[in-house]
Design an enzyme around this catalytic site. Structure first.
Site, short mmCIF file in Angstrom:
data_model
loop_
_atom_site.label_atom_id
_atom_site.label_comp_id
_atom_site.label_asym_id
_atom_site.label_seq_id
_atom_site.Cartn_x
_atom_site.Cartn_y
_atom_site.Cartn_z
N ASP A 271 0.90 -1.15 0.00
CA ASP A 271 0.00 0.00 0.00
C ASP A 271 0.94 1.20 0.00
OD1 ASP A 271 -1.47 2.31 1.01
OD2 ASP A 271 -3.08 0.87 1.41
N HIS A 272 1.04 1.87 -1.12
CA HIS A 272 2.14 2.83 -1.23
C HIS A 272 1.99 4.02 -0.27
CE1 HIS A 272 -0.46 5.16 -3.96
NE2 HIS A 272 0.37 6.18 -3.79
N HIS B 84 -5.70 2.98 1.07
CA HIS B 84 -4.87 4.08 1.57
C HIS B 84 -5.51 4.83 2.74
CE1 HIS B 84 -2.90 3.08 -2.06
NE2 HIS B 84 -3.59 3.84 -2.88
#
Ligand code: BG6
Length: 497
Positions: A183-184, A246
């Site tokens: 999950d950036h 996010h």
């Protein structure tokens, strides 16, 4: 930390993510001398390419590396380029992998990567399980000689059920400790800094609860529309694309209890507990009153006409996919009882910004009646992006007679730490996985807990009675009706307004 010799095998190597994010991240790690002594990348996909063609594609001809490599010495650049190899998987990712296994073994022997492999899944999600299965069938999940890890890109499931199936599917072939769900947002410094702000200062955490916090607001806005991803986005929508992953990650870091230490599982355990304490909305009335969805419609931004969502390429002309989602919810635990959370995410907003706003309560006994201060005036604003930093708003006396109070700002910008190199999200996360640190990766139960919360909303939006879909002109802060959601406490904070 030590980084073992290893090989990174990228499935979907000819895709956009590889070129746009992974290769530039690896390049930065190369320049920063963070890669282990023996390190190679084996790209795999359906395209027919030689090693040479792959190198040209992802390095020399890459628009994403252009500015970085322009002035580099040829030899130095060669050192990077020579790390790349390519294996054509033929027409089908699901065909037998004995050829791939042989190639991996040969490269491993000649390049000294000590049988440590990361398999990066950057393909359509329907291929994740088949690839894992194929890898297992040729023994590439076996950790006797070296470790084996999977990095899995989003989307992780399409619903609670599909996410559970995917978890089960992958766990048939790889252990949970081998699976890294990326999950950036967790790779962003400012997201990690939520933990540090809360748990390394004695001035915030004592106030971080229902006694002092009035409400919490989280805004994630993008100015872009769906760009070239209409086909993907129309099947996804703001809730699946941004919120389930996010934003729920950010929520979990704001909500969680202090972990007992900073080991991956200690932090992840607390995040799961936090997500499990979100009050799930089940009945239509609650869902009706606490969720808002909308789509952007055609408009003009700075004199240029901008398409509406339904006119975008790849989007159905009668699509009911949301590009804006705002959700109000509560957290059912001791710390947060009764504190509303307002979270919104959208495309085609006036600007790109992500921030968390902690709104503190008004002092119980107000002696400065002319202060004009109210509950909206004591705020802690954590700017996740851009202008990364922290802003605290509080009251100060206006010089002169009487006690007039005005708002003042204490403002910290990360950019003021000029000498500190801040890694890109993908760079940081890749390096973590290479070192076996899963702290910033989502665990199976975390992903499922986030879906538990989101699923009923998606279901209501799809099947509920009287579900509204609002429109908002591209370039404004969403539909006016979203203000109704936050009405009790005023209005959304729109940065820049
Ligand atoms: C991705 C979404 O996960 O995050 C995109 O699929 C979105 O739709 C992107 O644009 C936003 O990331 P960032 O880092 O630019 O905020």
């Amino acid at each position: 930390k030590k980084t073992d010799n290893q090989m990174l095998v990228i499935f979907g190597a000819s895709g956009d993510l590889t070129a746009r994010k992974l290769i530039p991240a690896l390049f930065n790690l190369y320049v920063a001398k963070q890669l282990p002594e023996n390190f190679i990348v084996l790209g795999a996909s359906r395209s027919d390419m030689s090693d040479e063609e792959f190198r040209n594609r992802v390095v020399y001809d890459s628009p994403y590396l252009k500015s970085k490599i322009e002035d580099l010495k040829e030899n130095y650049l060669k050192g990077f380029t020579n790390m790349f190899f390519y294996e054509d998987l033929g027409s089908d990712y699901t065909a037998e992998y004995s050829g791939l296994a042989k190639r991996i073994e040969a490269l491993n022997a000649s390049k000294g990567t000590d049988s440590n492999y990361i398999f990066y899944f950057s393909t359509p999600p329907s291929l994740y399980e088949p690839i894992a299965k194929n890898l297992a069938e040729v023994g590439l999940n076996n950790q006797e000689l070296g470790w084996k890890r999977l990095i899995v890109e989003k989307p992780f499931g399409y619903s609670l059920e599909t996410a559970k199936n995917l978890n089960k599917g992958l766990q048939q072939y790889f252990k949970e400790s081998q699976i890294y769900r990326i999950d950036h947002y967790l790779g962003k410094e400012t997201v990690q800094n939520l933990l540090v702000t809360r748990f390394s200062n004695s001035i915030f955490e004592p106030l971080w609860n229902r006694n002092y916090i009035h409400h919490v607001e989280i805004t994630n806005a993008e100015s872009v529309g769906v760009e070239k991803r209409g086909g993907y986005y129309d099947k996804s929508g703001a809730l699946r694309d941004m919120f389930q992953n996010h934003l729920m990650q950010i929520v979990s870091l704001v909500v969680m209890e202090p972990p007992i230490g900073n080991e991956p599982e200690e932090i992840r355990n607390e995040k799961v507990k936090a997500l499990k304490s979100l009050r799930i909305m089940r009945d239509e009335q609650t869902l009706f009153g606490n969720t808002i969805r909308a789509q952007y419609v055609a408009s003009e931004i700075n004199g240029e006409s901008v398409k509406g969502y339904r006119e975008e390429d790849g989007v159905n002309s009668d699509s009911t996919t949301e590009t804006y989602a705002a959700i109000k919810f509560y957290v059912d635990n001791w710390r947060w009882h009764g504190v509303p959370f307002y979270v919104r995410t959208a495309k085609r907003m006036p600007t790109k910004v992500t921030e968390v706003i902690i709104h503190f309560k008004t002092p119980h006994h107000q002696i400065f009646s002319d202060s004009g201060l109210n509950s909206k005036d004591n705020k802690l604003i954590i700017r996740i992006q851009p202008d990364e930093g922290i802003l605290m708003k509080f009251g100060v006396k206006v010089p002169g007679q009487g006690f007039k109070v005005e708002r003042a700002n204490l403002d910290f910008y990360y950019s003021s730490l000029a000498e500190t190199y801040v890694m890109e999200a993908y760079e940081r996360l890749l390096l973590d996985a290479m070192q076996g640190d899963a702290t910033l990766y989502a665990r199976a139960d975390e992903v499922e807990a986030a879906w538990e919360f989101v699923d009923p909303i998606l279901d209501y939006w799809k099947n509920g009675k009287d579900v509204r879909m609002y429109g908002y002109a591209a370039g404004v802060w969403g539909p006016e009706n979203a203000d109704e959601l936050i009405e009790d406490f005023g209005y959304w904070r729109n940065p820049g307004e």
